[in-house]
Design an enzyme around this catalytic site. Structure first.
Site, PDB file in Angstrom:
ATOM      1  N   HIS A 190      16.708  37.385  34.005  1.00 33.99           N
ATOM      2  CA  HIS A 190      18.038  37.506  34.612  1.00 33.99           C
ATOM      3  C   HIS A 190      17.991  37.121  36.083  1.00 33.99           C
ATOM      4  O   HIS A 190      18.928  36.554  36.613  1.00 33.99           O
ATOM      5  CB  HIS A 190      18.530  38.947  34.494  1.00 33.99           C
ATOM      6  CG  HIS A 190      19.004  39.294  33.130  1.00 33.99           C
ATOM      7  ND1 HIS A 190      18.657  40.459  32.502  1.00 33.99           N
ATOM      8  CD2 HIS A 190      19.802  38.634  32.276  1.00 33.99           C
ATOM      9  CE1 HIS A 190      19.232  40.499  31.314  1.00 33.99           C
ATOM     10  NE2 HIS A 190      19.922  39.407  31.152  1.00 33.99           N
ATOM     11  N   ARG A 297      28.455  29.339  25.020  1.00 32.83           N
ATOM     12  CA  ARG A 297      27.472  30.123  24.255  1.00 32.83           C
ATOM     13  C   ARG A 297      27.919  31.584  24.233  1.00 32.83           C
ATOM     14  O   ARG A 297      27.605  32.351  25.140  1.00 32.83           O
ATOM     15  CB  ARG A 297      26.093  30.012  24.909  1.00 32.83           C
ATOM     16  CG  ARG A 297      25.429  28.646  24.763  1.00 32.83           C
ATOM     17  CD  ARG A 297      24.047  28.683  25.399  1.00 32.83           C
ATOM     18  NE  ARG A 297      23.188  27.596  24.984  1.00 32.83           N
ATOM     19  CZ  ARG A 297      22.927  26.518  25.726  1.00 32.83           C
ATOM     20  NH1 ARG A 297      23.488  26.369  26.887  1.00 32.83           N
ATOM     21  NH2 ARG A 297      22.101  25.587  25.270  1.00 32.83           N
ATOM     22  N   ARG A 333      31.354  28.580  20.670  1.00 32.35           N
ATOM     23  CA  ARG A 333      30.389  28.655  19.575  1.00 32.35           C
ATOM     24  C   ARG A 333      30.318  30.094  19.086  1.00 32.35           C
ATOM     25  O   ARG A 333      30.228  31.029  19.897  1.00 32.35           O
ATOM     26  CB  ARG A 333      29.014  28.196  20.060  1.00 32.35           C
ATOM     27  CG  ARG A 333      27.981  28.242  18.951  1.00 32.35           C
ATOM     28  CD  ARG A 333      26.708  27.569  19.351  1.00 32.35           C
ATOM     29  NE  ARG A 333      25.949  28.373  20.285  1.00 32.35           N
ATOM     30  CZ  ARG A 333      24.774  27.992  20.783  1.00 32.35           C
ATOM     31  NH1 ARG A 333      24.274  26.822  20.470  1.00 32.35           N
ATOM     32  NH2 ARG A 333      24.125  28.762  21.611  1.00 32.35           N
ATOM     33  N   GLU A 433      21.552  20.942  14.152  1.00 25.68           N
ATOM     34  CA  GLU A 433      20.319  21.296  14.848  1.00 25.68           C
ATOM     35  C   GLU A 433      19.221  21.727  13.884  1.00 25.68           C
ATOM     36  O   GLU A 433      18.110  22.029  14.284  1.00 25.68           O
ATOM     37  CB  GLU A 433      20.585  22.387  15.897  1.00 25.68           C
ATOM     38  CG  GLU A 433      21.349  23.596  15.397  1.00 25.68           C
ATOM     39  CD  GLU A 433      21.712  24.578  16.502  1.00 25.68           C
ATOM     40  OE1 GLU A 433      21.226  24.438  17.627  1.00 25.68           O
ATOM     41  OE2 GLU A 433      22.493  25.498  16.214  1.00 25.68           O
ATOM     42  N   ASN A 456      17.973  20.761  21.295  1.00 26.03           N
ATOM     43  CA  ASN A 456      16.857  21.678  21.584  1.00 26.03           C
ATOM     44  C   ASN A 456      16.257  22.191  20.278  1.00 26.03           C
ATOM     45  O   ASN A 456      15.048  22.152  20.063  1.00 26.03           O
ATOM     46  CB  ASN A 456      17.328  22.899  22.396  1.00 26.03           C
ATOM     47  CG  ASN A 456      18.046  22.509  23.666  1.00 26.03           C
ATOM     48  OD1 ASN A 456      17.835  21.428  24.186  1.00 26.03           O
ATOM     49  ND2 ASN A 456      18.900  23.379  24.166  1.00 26.03           N
ATOM     50  N   ARG A 467      10.148  25.856  20.765  1.00 27.10           N
ATOM     51  CA  ARG A 467      10.707  25.441  22.053  1.00 27.10           C
ATOM     52  C   ARG A 467      10.335  26.379  23.196  1.00 27.10           C
ATOM     53  O   ARG A 467      10.503  26.034  24.362  1.00 27.10           O
ATOM     54  CB  ARG A 467      12.236  25.298  21.951  1.00 27.10           C
ATOM     55  CG  ARG A 467      12.966  26.592  21.667  1.00 27.10           C
ATOM     56  CD  ARG A 467      14.414  26.342  21.275  1.00 27.10           C
ATOM     57  NE  ARG A 467      15.334  26.528  22.391  1.00 27.10           N
ATOM     58  CZ  ARG A 467      16.663  26.547  22.251  1.00 27.10           C
ATOM     59  NH1 ARG A 467      17.220  26.354  21.075  1.00 27.10           N
ATOM     60  NH2 ARG A 467      17.442  26.732  23.287  1.00 27.10           N
ATOM     61  N   CYS A 504      24.696  18.341  22.886  1.00 25.56           N
ATOM     62  CA  CYS A 504      24.772  19.386  23.910  1.00 25.56           C
ATOM     63  C   CYS A 504      23.444  20.087  24.187  1.00 25.56           C
ATOM     64  O   CYS A 504      23.426  21.157  24.785  1.00 25.56           O
ATOM     65  CB  CYS A 504      25.856  20.403  23.569  1.00 25.56           C
ATOM     66  SG  CYS A 504      25.654  21.175  21.983  1.00 25.56           S
TER      67      CYS A 504
END
Ligand code: PEP
Ligand code: MG
Length: 575
Positions: A190, A297, A333, A433, A456, A467, A504
């Site tokens: 964070h 997101r 999303r 994806e 990704n 990843r 994206c």
């Protein structure tokens, strides 16, 4: 004497300042036993310290009200919540009683116990939560000794410390601190997210800095490379000034592109969307001329809290992003919790041996249909305030899209019957994806209104390369013939059917890869707003017809080296 050290790059930017050391006091705590007759007094002393920290956290939260994005406000909230965590506190009482130990030593033992559990976790996101625990432990220890945790920063300081809390960063910057170096921490923490949004350079994982630097040493840091130089020499200073001047010049040039179109040299407009996690991202995207939000997101609304956000909470968050985009489309999303995006809400099956292959994304949403229904209702309601699209993550085939479409239609009908204002159309899209979705796209493309490639995850699953695993950095690359072929097939399928397609993943933010993506046939990209102008600049240097003509050569490349040669040969020349 000059010393060169290194850490992990976290938040970009160069800084030159005086090292301000904040040494980890808890490391100095020795094993101390107390007399049995002192146990109650020691427990009372500890609880007084907890009360002090609670009051401090409350006043910190009040002082920062409005200065933080809602998500970062929640982090401060999370720190306050940790103070009520029975695992943390009653464990310490027990240690004081059974040792019997001093409160300080019990604090240290408890810290080591809890962090050992976190350190053993595979999940980098959860591991990075050690920072949050350390921060609270440090505050408690300071309170036991009536010591201030936060040294007042001095203008021109670079704070060198073991860990730093997100809320502190805002305070430090307000005091003129120009950068932060931490011995622990992670690029996923964070604090890193906070430093990036404050544009405050941050290097993490720099153990050596804590050992080698002294208060008042001159320190030069580069948050883009992780480079640290103690007592820089004349050459270092010259390099630093050049880098700062160059990045100022680059920013000035880029800023001129805010109102320019993302148009190739041969006059074709490429649609640039922004990825967003917060409303602030959305307003940055708006200012920089993004076509809309290509990926919101939504899981960031669910992280860092102990309960689920209800329909009203979600609706307000989505509505505010829609309003911030003033009529430009917002792609929301549905929940993509799991794997690298772990949660605290108890929905994810934590014991999964392979969480990336487990119950994540739409699989999780369909397992908890009530959760998806609530989210869809909140999204549909937000569409009354401006154009919204719904995007489904981790689709692996036809059935998932069909089920979500039916649920979306049911929500629309329900909300219309309730008399709500809803957009006449809510396009539904699938993320491509998972390799099976890419290969079986013709079987369900007719059920979608648009598509978004999540490169990704697509790279991760196609190449079987985690990843989040740094050891696989050289394998985790989009520059693989398999990746390019799959991208090309997906793009061709979408273009044939006239279905809008955005890419994206992180590669959309990489200006050097813009020619490659355009050559493959993409005409829409979505990226974090901080990269938007660099990508626009790259697009403006491309000749689309020339790149499309060079696509066969790109697809013939047999390995990474061949693809890199193509990329080098088609590098955009700066104007
Ligand atoms: C992706 O996988 O490329 C993507 C955009 O989604 P996320 O990074 O959120 O998994
Ligand atoms: Mg993904």
């Amino acid at each position: 004497m000059r010393k060169q050290l290194s850490g992990t790059a976290a938040a970009r930017g160069c800084a030159l300042g005086r090292a301000r050391m904040r040494l980890p006091h808890r490391l100095d705590i020795e094993a101390t036993e107390i007399a049995a007759s002192d146990i109650d007094a020691e427990i009372a002393r500890f609880h007084a310290a907890v009360d002090t920290v609670r009051t401090e956290m409350r006043s910190l939260r009040d002082r920062l009200q409005g200065a933080l994005t809602p998500e970062l406000g929640e982090v401060v909230e999370l720190h306050a919540l940790l103070l009520d965590d029975p695992e943390l506190l009653s464990g310490i009482d027990t240690l004081i009683r059974t040792g019997p130990y001093s409160a300080d030593y019990a604090l240290r033992l408890q810290r080591n116990r809890i962090t050992a559990v976190f350190e053993a976790m595979d999940d980098a996101y959860l591991r990075s939560r050690i920072d949050d625990i350390d921060h609270i432990i440090e505050r408690l220890h300071a309170a036991l000794h009536s010591r201030k945790t936060l040294l007042p920063g001095v203008s021109g300081d670079i704070l060198v410390t073991d860990s730093v809390a997100p809320a502190e960063l805002a305070q430090l910057q307000a005091q003129g601190v120009v950068g932060v170096v931490t011995a622990g921490g992670s690029p996923l923490s964070h604090s890193t997210i906070m430093a990036r949004s404050l544009h405050l350079p941050l290097v993490v994982g720099a153990n050596q800095a804590l050992l080698k630097a002294k208060d008042g040493d001159v320190l030069l840091m580069d948050g883009s490379s992780g480079l640290l130089i103690l007592e820089p020499d004349a050459g270092d200073l010259r390099d630093h000034h050049e880098r700062v001047a160059q990045s100022r010049q680059e920013r000035r040039q880029l800023n001129r592109l805010r109102r320019e179109p993302s148009r190739t040299l041969d006059g074709i407009d490429i649609k640039l969307w922004a990825n967003a996690e917060t409303r602030d991202d959305a307003s940055e995207a708006h200012t920089l001329g993004a076509a809309g939000i290509g990926l919101f997101r939504s899981e960031f609304l669910f992280l860092g809290r102990s309960d689920l956000p209800d329909e009203e909470t979600q609706f307000r968050a989505y509505r505010d992003v829609v309003l911030a985009m003033t009529g430009r489309t917002v792609t929301i999303r549905t929940l993509d919790l799991g794997a690298d995006k772990a949660d605290r809400s108890g929905l994810v099956v934590r014991q999964e041996a392979n969480p990336a292959l487990g119950l994540r994304g739409v699989r999780l949403s369909l397992t908890h249909a009530g959760l998806l229904r609530t989210q869809l209702r909140a999204i549909v309601r937000a569409s009354g305030y401006g154009p919204v699209r719904v995007l489904v993550p981790m689709v692996s085939g036809l059935e998932e899209v069909r089920t979500v479409r039916a649920m979306l239609e049911a929500s629309i009908a329900e909300l219309r019957a309730e008399g709500r204002e809803i957009a006449p159309k809510l396009p539904l899209g699938a993320m491509i994806e998972v390799p099976s979705a890419a290969l079986a796209l013709p079987t369900f493309i007719g059920l979608t209104d648009f598509l978004a490639i999540g490169s990704n995850d697509l790279v991760q699953y196609l190449l079987a390369a985690d990843r989040t695993n740094e050891a696989l950095d050289s394998l985790f690359t989009p520059l693989h013939p398999a990746v390019l072929r799959v991208l090309h097939e997906v793009i061709k399928a979408a273009n044939r059917r006239g279905i809008p397609l955005t890419l994206c993943g992180e590669i959309a933010a990489e200006p050097t890869l813009v020619p490659l993506l355009l050559a493959l046939g993409l005409s829409e990209l979505s990226m974090h707003p901080s990269h938007l102008l660099e990508v626009r600049q790259a697009i403006r240097g491309c000749n689309l017809a020339g790149l499309r003509a060079a696509a066969p050569a790109l697809l013939r490349a047999r390995n990474r080296a061949g693809i890199e040669r193509w990329v080098a040969a088609h590098r955009v020349q700066p104007d």
